[in-house]
Write an enzyme that holds these catalytic residues in place. Structure first.
Site, mmCIF file in Angstrom:
data_model
loop_
_atom_site.group_PDB
_atom_site.id
_atom_site.type_symbol
_atom_site.label_atom_id
_atom_site.label_comp_id
_atom_site.label_asym_id
_atom_site.label_seq_id
_atom_site.Cartn_x
_atom_site.Cartn_y
_atom_site.Cartn_z
ATOM 1 C CG ASP A 138 0.768 7.665 -3.528
ATOM 2 O OD1 ASP A 138 0.497 8.432 -4.474
ATOM 3 O OD2 ASP A 138 0.399 7.876 -2.356
ATOM 4 C CG HIS A 166 -6.194 4.709 -1.301
ATOM 5 N ND1 HIS A 166 -5.088 4.168 -0.684
ATOM 6 C CD2 HIS A 166 -6.190 4.206 -2.569
ATOM 7 C CE1 HIS A 166 -4.444 3.393 -1.531
ATOM 8 N NE2 HIS A 166 -5.096 3.398 -2.683
ATOM 9 C CG ASP A 223 -1.871 1.098 1.322
ATOM 10 O OD1 ASP A 223 -2.340 1.542 0.261
ATOM 11 O OD2 ASP A 223 -2.197 1.537 2.450
ATOM 12 C CG HIS A 224 -0.435 4.891 0.140
ATOM 13 N ND1 HIS A 224 -0.789 5.893 -0.740
ATOM 14 C CD2 HIS A 224 -1.567 4.568 0.817
ATOM 15 C CE1 HIS A 224 -2.082 6.162 -0.602
ATOM 16 N NE2 HIS A 224 -2.581 5.375 0.327
ATOM 17 C CG HIS A 244 -4.904 8.068 4.115
ATOM 18 N ND1 HIS A 244 -3.911 8.611 3.331
ATOM 19 C CD2 HIS A 244 -5.386 7.000 3.412
ATOM 20 C CE1 HIS A 244 -3.793 7.909 2.219
ATOM 21 N NE2 HIS A 244 -4.670 6.929 2.245
#
Length: 287
Positions: free
Chosen positions: A102, A208, A80-81, A178
């Protein structure tokens, strides 16, 4: 079974449901996701941020891969990211079946160049790639960060980005952030942007910042065309709320006494998200 993101989400797209991507930062959270996925017969994504990968160390993922590979439920192990090409290579070396690069904070052409480089490397060995266009907000309560001012994904630019990079999935910005939203902030998703993008692109779309958003909005996003929803803060908040309660009520120190209830609290959240995404009892579609 452990499969690529492309294989996982193509089925979700065809059958109009979404798969939860749950951020795992230790063996307890990993257990919570796997045990609930198997109990609910639901596909799931084991999502790991680079900072979580650094904390867990590479050796941990031998256990993750064995456990998920032997399951009857489909899983994807996803970075992730990822913030750099090196992050991606490390995840690939650990056995991840999907990676995200990302480059959303880079100038547009630099984002394309970096994402294309990752796609070219990952696709040679059958690993899926997620890119990001637009920016996710920040509530200040998540390690995943974000920006103060959200840049919404431009639908026309999304078409160009996908065509020039070859990504398998695209994370889009439609107003999420987030972390857990403060009481004075109420998120509102721009579903019209999602609808426009979904009408232009054939690949699965990713949302997200899925924690703490109104269920109705998330459900609508899935109906319109989201196939992957990232969840971290909601699950972790429930886990540690229960942990704090137990440690306040009891003078315990044995992990095997403290953590089972915490895992159960996380599983309750995971199941509620799976219900929201309509992914419960969908594992049979992969068998």
């Amino acid at each position: 079974m452990l499969i690529s993101m492309k294989d996982l989400l193509s089925v979700a797209k065809e059958h109009k449901f979404a798969v939860g991507a749950f951020n795992v930062s230790d063996s307890c959270f990993f257990r919570a996701v796997v045990e609930e996925a198997e109990a609910s017969d639901a596909p799931a994504i084991i999502s790991v941020h680079p900072s979580e990968l650094a904390f867990l160390t590479n050796d941990f993922f031998a256990y993750v891969i064995k456990k998920t590979s032997n399951s009857k439920v489909p899983f994807t192990l996803h970075l992730d990211h990822g913030g750099s090409f090196d992050d991606v290579i490390r995840a690939i070396n650990c056995g991840f079946t999907s990676v995200m690069i990302d480059g959303s904070l880079l100038p547009y052409e630099e984002n394309i160049a970096l994402t294309k480089k990752v796609v070219e490397a990952a696709h040679t060995i059958g690993i899926s790639v997620e890119g990001e266009l637009g920016t996710i907000g920040s509530t200040g309560t998540s390690i995943e960060g974000g920006v103060t001012k959200i840049i919404y994904t431009d639908p026309a630019q999304a078409v160009d980005f996908v065509a020039r990079t070859g990504v398998d999935t695209l994370a889009i910005a439609i107003g999420t952030a987030h972390g857990i939203y403060p009481k004075n902030i109420k998120p509102e998703l721009k579903l019209n942007i999602l609808s426009d993008i979904a009408g232009r692109l054939a690949i699965p779309l990713v949302l997200h910042g899925g924690s703490a958003n109104p269920d109705k909005e998330i459900s609508s996003a899935v109906e319109i065309g989201i196939q992957k929803v990232n969840i971290s803060s909601d699950m972790k908040a429930a886990y540690f709320k229960r942990c704090r309660s137990l440690l306040t009520e009891h003078e315990w120190w044995d992990p095997n006494v403290i953590y089972p209830d915490c895992i159960s609290a996380a599983r309750e959240v995971i199941r509620s998200k799976m219900e929201l995404f309509s992914s419960i009892n969908k594992a049979g579609l992969f068998r």
